[in-house]
Design an enzyme around this catalytic site. Structure first.
Site, mmCIF file in Angstrom:
data_model
loop_
_atom_site.group_PDB
_atom_site.id
_atom_site.type_symbol
_atom_site.label_atom_id
_atom_site.label_comp_id
_atom_site.label_asym_id
_atom_site.label_seq_id
_atom_site.Cartn_x
_atom_site.Cartn_y
_atom_site.Cartn_z
ATOM 1 N N HIS A 102 0.759 -1.160 0.301
ATOM 2 C CA HIS A 102 -0.589 -0.214 -0.022
ATOM 3 C C HIS A 102 1.129 0.843 -0.052
ATOM 4 C CE1 HIS A 102 -2.080 -2.927 1.733
ATOM 5 N NE2 HIS A 102 -3.150 -2.487 1.104
ATOM 6 N N HIS A 122 -5.399 0.886 -3.005
ATOM 7 C CA HIS A 122 -6.193 1.316 -3.717
ATOM 8 C C HIS A 122 -5.633 2.083 -4.982
ATOM 9 C CE1 HIS A 122 -7.184 3.447 -0.237
ATOM 10 N NE2 HIS A 122 -7.905 4.202 -1.252
ATOM 11 N N GLY A 156 -11.167 0.011 -7.687
ATOM 12 C CA GLY A 156 -11.478 1.546 -8.712
ATOM 13 C C GLY A 156 -11.454 1.101 -9.787
ATOM 14 N N MET A 176 -11.745 -6.413 -8.610
ATOM 15 C CA MET A 176 -12.882 -7.157 -7.423
ATOM 16 C C MET A 176 -14.579 -7.019 -7.760
ATOM 17 S SD MET A 176 -12.653 -7.121 -3.733
ATOM 18 C CE MET A 176 -11.625 -7.880 -3.347
ATOM 19 N N SER A 177 -14.938 -5.481 -7.272
ATOM 20 C CA SER A 177 -16.213 -5.471 -7.620
ATOM 21 C C SER A 177 -16.835 -5.298 -9.259
ATOM 22 C CB SER A 177 -16.539 -4.475 -6.447
ATOM 23 O OG SER A 177 -16.108 -3.066 -6.749
#
Length: 205
Positions: A102, A122, A156, A176-177
């Site tokens: 990160h 992210h 994102g 992912m999403s």
């Protein structure tokens, strides 16, 4: 650029298996990241997707090195703060090891600890981490300039952001999403896949 799909730990085993089998030809790697599921549930998931013809070489086991070894999956993703890549490699030299990072400092440390690649994020604000500002493509670029191992960008990721991520030097993206939360996961995966192919074609011209 590689396309990594990461499971979102929100679906029953049977539904998740169907999605993985459906999208397998549109992505380069599928990360099994099911932190709330038991070992028995994850093994059941693996049995289902193996029956569905998944190429084991596409699978990455997130966190569960024990399950990777038991199932002869040779790719593992180590969360930040877990075992170091060096510790795992000393015992299991055949594994291909990624490390989640990160910050620039964590990325540099991961390379020193013999990770094969890092998963950085992210990058942009994401529904998975609502309210947290993305770390940005500038930091992604800084990391690429400091380390020599591949950097996979996560957080994102949408098809219209892939050019910016590519320009920052990313070797791949992880979603992912954007795939697993979609009402149509296959079509979602295809949108990413088509965009990456389009970018490769443009580069070849």
């Amino acid at each position: 650029m590689e396309l990594h799909a990461i499971t979102d730990d929100s679906k029953p085993v049977e539904e998740l298996a169907r999605i993985i089998i459906t999208i397998q030809n549109e992505v380069d790697f599928i990360h099994i990241r099911e932190r709330s599921k038991s070992a028995a549930d994850i093994l059941k998931l693996l049995d289902l997707i193996f029956e569905g013809g998944i190429d084991k070489r596409k699978l990455v086991m997130n966190g569960r090195v024990d399950i990777a070894l038991f199932s002869t999956i040779h790719r593992v993703q180590l969360p930040s703060g877990s075992f170091s890549p060096k510790q795992i490699r000393a015992r299991f030299p055949h594994l291909h090891i990624g490390r989640s990072v990160h910050s620039l400092e964590e990325a540099v440390q991961a390379e020193k600890e013999d990770a094969d690649y890092v998963l950085f994020g992210h990058v942009f604000e994401t529904d998975c981490k609502k309210g947290l500002e993305g770390r940005g493509v500038s930091l992604l670029s800084d990391i690429k300039q400091r380390i020599s191992i591949p950097v996979i960008a996560i957080g994102g990721m949408t098809p219209d952001r892939l050019r910016d991520v590519k320009q920052a030097g990313a070797d791949g993206i992880a979603v992912m999403s954007g795939i697993f939360s979609s009402a149509e996961p296959l079509e979602a995966a295809r949108r990413y896949s088509r965009k990456l192919k389009e970018m490769r074609y443009e580069k070849a011209l």
